[in-house]
Design a protein around this motif. Structure first.
Motif, mmCIF file in Angstrom:
data_model
loop_
_atom_site.group_PDB
_atom_site.id
_atom_site.type_symbol
_atom_site.label_atom_id
_atom_site.label_comp_id
_atom_site.label_asym_id
_atom_site.label_seq_id
_atom_site.Cartn_x
_atom_site.Cartn_y
_atom_site.Cartn_z
ATOM 1 N N GLY A 95 0.827 -1.207 0.000
ATOM 2 C CA GLY A 95 0.000 0.000 0.000
ATOM 3 C C GLY A 95 0.858 1.252 0.000
ATOM 4 N N HIS A 96 1.969 1.217 0.721
ATOM 5 C CA HIS A 96 2.890 2.355 0.714
ATOM 6 C C HIS A 96 3.524 2.530 -0.663
ATOM 7 C CE1 HIS A 96 2.500 3.426 4.865
ATOM 8 N NE2 HIS A 96 2.996 2.299 5.328
ATOM 9 N N HIS A 97 3.776 1.418 -1.337
ATOM 10 C CA HIS A 97 4.311 1.501 -2.701
ATOM 11 C C HIS A 97 3.288 2.159 -3.626
ATOM 12 C CE1 HIS A 97 6.549 0.530 -6.294
ATOM 13 N NE2 HIS A 97 5.536 -0.188 -6.770
ATOM 14 N N VAL A 98 2.036 1.799 -3.463
ATOM 15 C CA VAL A 98 0.964 2.407 -4.248
ATOM 16 C C VAL A 98 0.927 3.911 -3.976
ATOM 17 C CG1 VAL A 98 -1.549 2.540 -4.533
ATOM 18 C CG2 VAL A 98 -0.421 0.308 -4.394
ATOM 19 N N GLN A 99 1.030 4.298 -2.718
ATOM 20 C CA GLN A 99 1.047 5.714 -2.359
ATOM 21 C C GLN A 99 2.224 6.422 -3.024
ATOM 22 O OE1 GLN A 99 1.177 5.062 1.917
ATOM 23 N NE2 GLN A 99 -0.869 5.976 2.144
ATOM 24 N N ASN A 100 3.358 5.761 -3.063
ATOM 25 C CA ASN A 100 4.550 6.338 -3.680
ATOM 26 C C ASN A 100 4.329 6.578 -5.169
ATOM 27 O OD1 ASN A 100 7.252 7.261 -3.750
ATOM 28 N ND2 ASN A 100 8.005 5.242 -4.317
ATOM 29 N N LEU A 101 3.760 5.586 -5.845
ATOM 30 C CA LEU A 101 3.517 5.706 -7.281
ATOM 31 C C LEU A 101 2.486 6.791 -7.601
ATOM 32 C CD1 LEU A 101 3.402 1.953 -8.414
ATOM 33 C CD2 LEU A 101 5.328 3.548 -8.539
ATOM 34 N N LEU A 102 1.530 6.982 -6.700
ATOM 35 C CA LEU A 102 0.480 7.972 -6.918
ATOM 36 C C LEU A 102 0.893 9.380 -6.480
ATOM 37 C CD1 LEU A 102 -2.701 5.962 -5.825
ATOM 38 C CD2 LEU A 102 -1.905 6.441 -8.148
ATOM 39 N N GLY A 103 2.095 9.502 -5.946
ATOM 40 C CA GLY A 103 2.589 10.806 -5.527
ATOM 41 C C GLY A 103 2.215 11.216 -4.124
ATOM 42 N N VAL A 104 1.515 10.348 -3.415
ATOM 43 C CA VAL A 104 1.087 10.670 -2.057
ATOM 44 C C VAL A 104 2.287 10.782 -1.121
ATOM 45 C CG1 VAL A 104 -0.224 9.864 -0.046
ATOM 46 C CG2 VAL A 104 -1.162 9.584 -2.352
ATOM 47 N N SER A 105 3.209 9.839 -1.220
ATOM 48 C CA SER A 105 4.365 9.802 -0.313
ATOM 49 C C SER A 105 5.206 11.066 -0.429
ATOM 50 C CB SER A 105 5.228 8.573 -0.601
ATOM 51 O OG SER A 105 4.482 7.391 -0.450
ATOM 52 N N GLY A 106 5.428 11.522 -1.664
ATOM 53 C CA GLY A 106 6.226 12.724 -1.863
ATOM 54 C C GLY A 106 5.582 13.954 -1.249
ATOM 55 N N LYS A 107 4.268 14.086 -1.427
ATOM 56 C CA LYS A 107 3.551 15.232 -0.860
ATOM 57 C C LYS A 107 3.587 15.201 0.665
ATOM 58 C CE LYS A 107 0.352 15.779 -4.744
ATOM 59 N NZ LYS A 107 -1.067 15.718 -5.189
ATOM 60 N N VAL A 108 3.430 13.992 1.223
ATOM 61 C CA VAL A 108 3.463 13.855 2.686
ATOM 62 C C VAL A 108 4.839 14.246 3.218
ATOM 63 C CG1 VAL A 108 3.452 12.182 4.581
ATOM 64 C CG2 VAL A 108 1.648 12.130 2.848
ATOM 65 N N ALA A 109 5.896 13.820 2.532
ATOM 66 C CA ALA A 109 7.254 14.137 2.969
ATOM 67 C C ALA A 109 7.487 15.652 2.944
ATOM 68 C CB ALA A 109 8.269 13.428 2.083
ATOM 69 N N GLN A 110 7.020 16.311 1.890
ATOM 70 C CA GLN A 110 7.184 17.761 1.780
ATOM 71 C C GLN A 110 6.425 18.492 2.881
ATOM 72 O OE1 GLN A 110 5.929 18.794 -2.180
ATOM 73 N NE2 GLN A 110 7.792 18.022 -3.149
ATOM 74 N N MET A 111 5.211 18.058 3.129
ATOM 75 C CA MET A 111 4.401 18.711 4.147
ATOM 76 C C MET A 111 4.972 18.466 5.541
ATOM 77 S SD MET A 111 0.585 17.847 2.651
ATOM 78 C CE MET A 111 -0.252 18.594 4.059
ATOM 79 N N SER A 112 5.406 17.246 5.793
ATOM 80 C CA SER A 112 5.927 16.896 7.114
ATOM 81 C C SER A 112 7.159 17.719 7.477
ATOM 82 C CB SER A 112 6.275 15.407 7.167
ATOM 83 O OG SER A 112 5.124 14.610 6.991
ATOM 84 N N ALA A 113 7.971 18.026 6.471
ATOM 85 C CA ALA A 113 9.203 18.783 6.712
ATOM 86 C C ALA A 113 8.933 20.195 7.210
ATOM 87 C CB ALA A 113 10.039 18.832 5.436
ATOM 88 N N GLN A 114 7.714 20.690 6.982
ATOM 89 C CA GLN A 114 7.366 22.060 7.376
ATOM 90 C C GLN A 114 6.440 22.089 8.590
ATOM 91 O OE1 GLN A 114 5.675 23.873 3.869
ATOM 92 N NE2 GLN A 114 7.396 23.288 2.563
ATOM 93 N N MET A 115 6.231 20.926 9.188
ATOM 94 C CA MET A 115 5.288 20.840 10.310
ATOM 95 C C MET A 115 6.004 20.632 11.637
ATOM 96 S SD MET A 115 2.319 18.316 8.821
ATOM 97 C CE MET A 115 1.029 18.903 7.728
ATOM 98 N N SER A 116 5.257 20.860 12.685
ATOM 99 C CA SER A 116 5.743 20.499 14.022
ATOM 100 C C SER A 116 5.738 18.982 14.141
ATOM 101 C CB SER A 116 4.827 21.093 15.094
ATOM 102 O OG SER A 116 3.526 20.501 15.031
ATOM 103 N N LYS A 117 6.409 18.472 15.139
ATOM 104 C CA LYS A 117 6.464 17.025 15.343
ATOM 105 C C LYS A 117 5.065 16.461 15.552
ATOM 106 C CE LYS A 117 8.517 13.065 16.192
ATOM 107 N NZ LYS A 117 9.226 12.302 15.127
ATOM 108 N N ARG A 118 4.269 17.159 16.305
ATOM 109 C CA ARG A 118 2.905 16.703 16.588
ATOM 110 C C ARG A 118 2.073 16.621 15.309
ATOM 111 N NH1 ARG A 118 -1.413 19.775 20.642
ATOM 112 N NH2 ARG A 118 -3.253 18.560 20.061
ATOM 113 N N ASP A 119 2.130 17.666 14.485
ATOM 114 C CA ASP A 119 1.353 17.665 13.251
ATOM 115 C C ASP A 119 1.882 16.634 12.254
ATOM 116 O OD1 ASP A 119 -0.287 19.623 14.242
ATOM 117 O OD2 ASP A 119 0.735 21.284 13.230
#
Length: 237
Positions: A116-140
């Protein structure tokens, strides 16, 4: 549980275990992998996309990855840079002993979750999550991780639905589903924290509570619909 329709280990499956490709456990994992490939190839085709098959690495102890050294303490994981799923086979032993979830379907669920994580990666979900996480607090960032993991749970359920209803390879009994629910319950953050710390810290959750993991896996299993797995827009997890 899973029909023996693929006797040879697919080329994309690499075993670093002593038993090698002839081991029954390795053969079982290979059949699950082949089933996920067939299901997701069809699902991606329906979305007008092409499914790129991941590689699956089975090991015991440690193994090198592009995400750093993999070891048993990490549990099963997916590495986006090399598009490989890494599974230490000792985790399956833990499912039966520590997490009290014996049977093949809980093992298949674990594999399908990582796919399922591979599917997310192929669909671009993983990349967007990584970008967003880098700008968030640990909690968020933790909260976003929970939504990501719950979506992978749901996608695992989608695989199981189509493997059973479309392929005819998966023959699920009520007992199989009960065992998978037990597995999802056992590896919920609240359950793991309660066992390890004796208390629960929701803000530190990264995978979701037992109740949430069961709910999203079950949703995918009942609907077989990828669109039903949009945890990122869900008001309630």
């Amino acid at each position: 549980m899973l029909g023996d329709t693929t006797r040879a280990v697919p080329a994309q499956t690499r075993s670093t275990t002593r038993s090698g490709a002839d081991d029954p456990e390795t053969q079982f994992v290979a059949r699950v992998l082949k089933s996920t490939e067939d299901v997701w190839a069809q699902q991606f085709q329906q979305m007008g996309k092409r499914y790129v098959q991941p590689k699956l690495v089975l090991y015991r102890g440690t193994t090198p990855t592009q995400c750093g050294k993999g070891d048993a303490a990490m549990g099963p994981f997916y590495c986006p840079p090399d598009q490989r799923v890494y599974i230490d086979l000792s985790f399956f032993d833990e499912l039966a002993s520590r997490f009290r979830s014996p049977g093949q379907f809980p093992q298949a669920y674990v594999i399908a979750h990582e796919i399922g994580h591979h599917v997310q990666n192929l669909l671009g979900v993983s990349g967007k999550v990584a970008q967003m996480s880098a700008q968030m607090s640990k909690r968020d960032a933790n909260a976003l991780s929970v939504r990501t993991e719950l979506q992978a749970d749901c996608l695992a359920g989608v695989w199981a639905y189509h493997a059973q209803h479309d392929q005819g390879r998966l023959r699920l009994t009520d007992r199989d589903v009960e065992q998978a629910i037990a597995a999802a319950t056992a590896i919920g953050d609240d359950q793991l924290q309660r066992q390890a710390r004796g208390r629960i810290v929701p803000d530190s959750f990264t995978h979701g509570s037992s109740e949430q993991r069961v709910r999203w896996m079950t949703r995918g299993l009942q609907t077989g619909d990828v669109s039903s797995c949009d945890t990122f827009r869900a008001q309630q997890l």
